[in-house]
Design a protein around this motif. Structure first.
Motif, short mmCIF file in Angstrom:
data_model
loop_
_atom_site.label_atom_id
_atom_site.label_comp_id
_atom_site.label_asym_id
_atom_site.label_seq_id
_atom_site.Cartn_x
_atom_site.Cartn_y
_atom_site.Cartn_z
N VAL A 75 0.78 -1.23 -0.14
CA VAL A 75 -0.05 -0.14 -0.11
C VAL A 75 0.77 1.27 -0.10
CG1 VAL A 75 -1.55 1.36 1.54
CG2 VAL A 75 -1.90 -1.07 1.14
N THR A 76 1.86 1.13 0.82
CA THR A 76 2.95 2.37 0.91
C THR A 76 3.38 2.57 -0.52
OG1 THR A 76 3.27 1.99 3.17
CG2 THR A 76 4.89 3.23 1.90
N GLY A 77 4.06 1.67 -1.02
CA GLY A 77 4.96 1.81 -2.42
C GLY A 77 3.79 2.34 -3.40
N LYS A 78 2.60 1.69 -3.66
CA LYS A 78 1.68 2.01 -4.52
C LYS A 78 1.07 3.66 -4.16
CE LYS A 78 0.11 -2.65 -5.46
NZ LYS A 78 -1.14 -3.52 -5.13
N SER A 79 0.98 3.94 -3.08
CA SER A 79 0.54 5.40 -2.61
C SER A 79 1.54 6.40 -3.33
CB SER A 79 0.09 5.20 -1.10
OG SER A 79 -0.95 4.38 -0.87
N VAL A 80 2.67 5.95 -2.94
CA VAL A 80 3.64 6.96 -3.54
C VAL A 80 3.50 7.18 -4.78
CG1 VAL A 80 6.26 7.47 -3.77
CG2 VAL A 80 5.30 6.61 -1.59
N ILE A 81 3.60 5.83 -5.82
CA ILE A 81 3.49 6.20 -6.99
C ILE A 81 2.26 6.99 -7.53
CG2 ILE A 81 3.38 4.78 -9.35
CD1 ILE A 81 5.97 4.77 -8.29
N ASN A 106 0.56 9.05 -5.93
CA ASN A 106 0.34 10.35 -5.59
C ASN A 106 1.15 11.33 -6.64
OD1 ASN A 106 -1.18 11.30 -3.18
ND2 ASN A 106 -0.65 9.43 -2.57
N ILE A 107 2.40 10.62 -7.02
CA ILE A 107 3.26 11.34 -7.90
C ILE A 107 2.31 11.52 -9.03
CG2 ILE A 107 5.33 11.18 -9.22
CD1 ILE A 107 6.50 9.61 -7.03
N TYR A 108 1.78 10.68 -9.66
CA TYR A 108 0.95 10.67 -10.75
C TYR A 108 -0.05 12.06 -10.78
CZ TYR A 108 2.35 6.65 -13.45
OH TYR A 108 2.88 5.58 -14.20
N LEU A 109 -0.80 12.18 -9.44
CA LEU A 109 -1.72 13.22 -9.32
C LEU A 109 -0.96 14.41 -9.31
CD1 LEU A 109 -3.81 11.71 -6.37
CD2 LEU A 109 -4.59 11.87 -8.56
N ALA A 110 0.17 14.54 -8.62
CA ALA A 110 0.87 15.74 -8.28
C ALA A 110 1.42 16.41 -9.72
CB ALA A 110 2.14 15.69 -7.62
N LEU A 131 8.24 17.45 -5.09
CA LEU A 131 8.73 16.43 -5.92
C LEU A 131 9.49 17.12 -7.14
CD1 LEU A 131 6.61 14.41 -8.42
CD2 LEU A 131 5.79 16.46 -7.14
N ASP A 132 10.53 16.72 -7.71
CA ASP A 132 11.04 17.24 -8.96
C ASP A 132 10.18 16.09 -9.85
OD1 ASP A 132 13.17 19.09 -8.74
OD2 ASP A 132 14.20 17.31 -7.48
N VAL A 133 10.05 16.73 -11.00
CA VAL A 133 9.38 15.89 -12.10
C VAL A 133 10.02 14.69 -12.53
CG1 VAL A 133 8.67 16.03 -14.74
CG2 VAL A 133 8.49 18.02 -13.14
N LYS A 134 9.33 13.58 -12.53
CA LYS A 134 9.81 12.25 -12.82
C LYS A 134 9.45 12.04 -14.15
CE LYS A 134 11.19 11.88 -8.77
NZ LYS A 134 12.62 12.32 -8.55
N THR A 135 10.34 11.58 -15.08
CA THR A 135 10.04 11.45 -16.45
C THR A 135 9.73 9.81 -16.56
OG1 THR A 135 12.44 11.28 -16.69
CG2 THR A 135 11.35 13.13 -17.45
N VAL A 136 10.21 8.85 -15.74
CA VAL A 136 9.96 7.42 -15.66
C VAL A 136 9.51 7.29 -14.25
CG1 VAL A 136 10.99 5.13 -15.86
CG2 VAL A 136 11.72 7.00 -17.35
N LEU A 137 8.25 6.55 -14.07
CA LEU A 137 7.84 5.97 -13.04
C LEU A 137 7.32 4.75 -13.56
CD1 LEU A 137 4.95 8.63 -12.02
CD2 LEU A 137 7.10 7.91 -10.65
N GLY A 138 8.07 3.66 -12.49
CA GLY A 138 7.66 2.26 -12.87
C GLY A 138 7.24 1.53 -11.45
N SER A 139 6.85 0.41 -11.82
CA SER A 139 6.03 -0.12 -10.87
C SER A 139 5.85 -1.75 -11.39
CB SER A 139 4.70 0.31 -10.49
OG SER A 139 4.04 -0.54 -9.26
#
Length: 183
Positions: free
Chosen positions: A105-111, A113-117, A130-138
């Protein structure tokens, strides 16, 4: 309509295109406002904080937050307990704990919320930068063709090939359940 006269056709079409673009932009703002109103209502309903994230492009902050709510638990009729982690910036953080303790739950929530932000939406946290992330992986499950270990290894391989293309501070990867079973 004087705008339809031959000498005004170019100007008329240009103004019409501008009006249509403005109308579309206003509709998008209206839609965004409705979504934000839903977020505000949900925040009040669940008594969890909501903030406007601070987005930077410095490559130094990574992801930093206080009181991040586990948003993927919404609608599960469980108490959502906000959490903190150290600043995430190009390093590995390992979460350990008992089964059902909230690591996934913690890991998925971080990802999430980054998408939301990065979509311009507020996040369910006391603070979030946050700094803009160009790659988000899960990599969160082992569904696919082949053995569980092979599927997992291939997913990680594909993910690592993609993040290798950008500086580490521009990527964030969440791998759930690494090293389980025969892996």
């Amino acid at each position: 309509n004087l705008y339809h006269l031959k000498e005004n056709v170019f100007s008329y079409k240009h103004l019409l295109n501008q009006r249509m673009a403005l109308k579309q932009s206003l509709q998008q703002l209206s839609d965004l406002n409705r979504v934000i109103e839903i977020f505000i209502k949900k925040s009040e309903e669940l008594s969890i904080p909501l903030c406007v994230p601070e987005i930077r492009d410095s490559g130094k902050i990574g992801v930093s937050f206080n009181g991040l709510a586990p948003i993927n638990m919404m609608g599960q009729n469980k108490k959502m307990i906000p959490f903190d982690l150290p600043t995430i910036n190009g390093q590995m953080i390992c979460l350990t704990g008992r089964h059902g303790g909230g690591k996934s739950v913690t890991g998925k929530s971080v990802i999430e919320n980054i998408y939301l932000a990065q979509s311009g939406l507020p996040v369910f946290a006391k603070s979030f930068s946050l700094d803009v992330k160009t790659v988000l992986g899960s990599v969160t499950n082992d569904e696919g063709e082949g053995s569980t270990a092979t599927v997992f290894v291939n997913k990680v391989k594909n993910l690592l090939e993609e993040i290798h293309k950008v500086p580490k501070e521009q990527s964030l990867v969440f791998i759930d359940e690494i090293g389980k079973g025969t892996q």
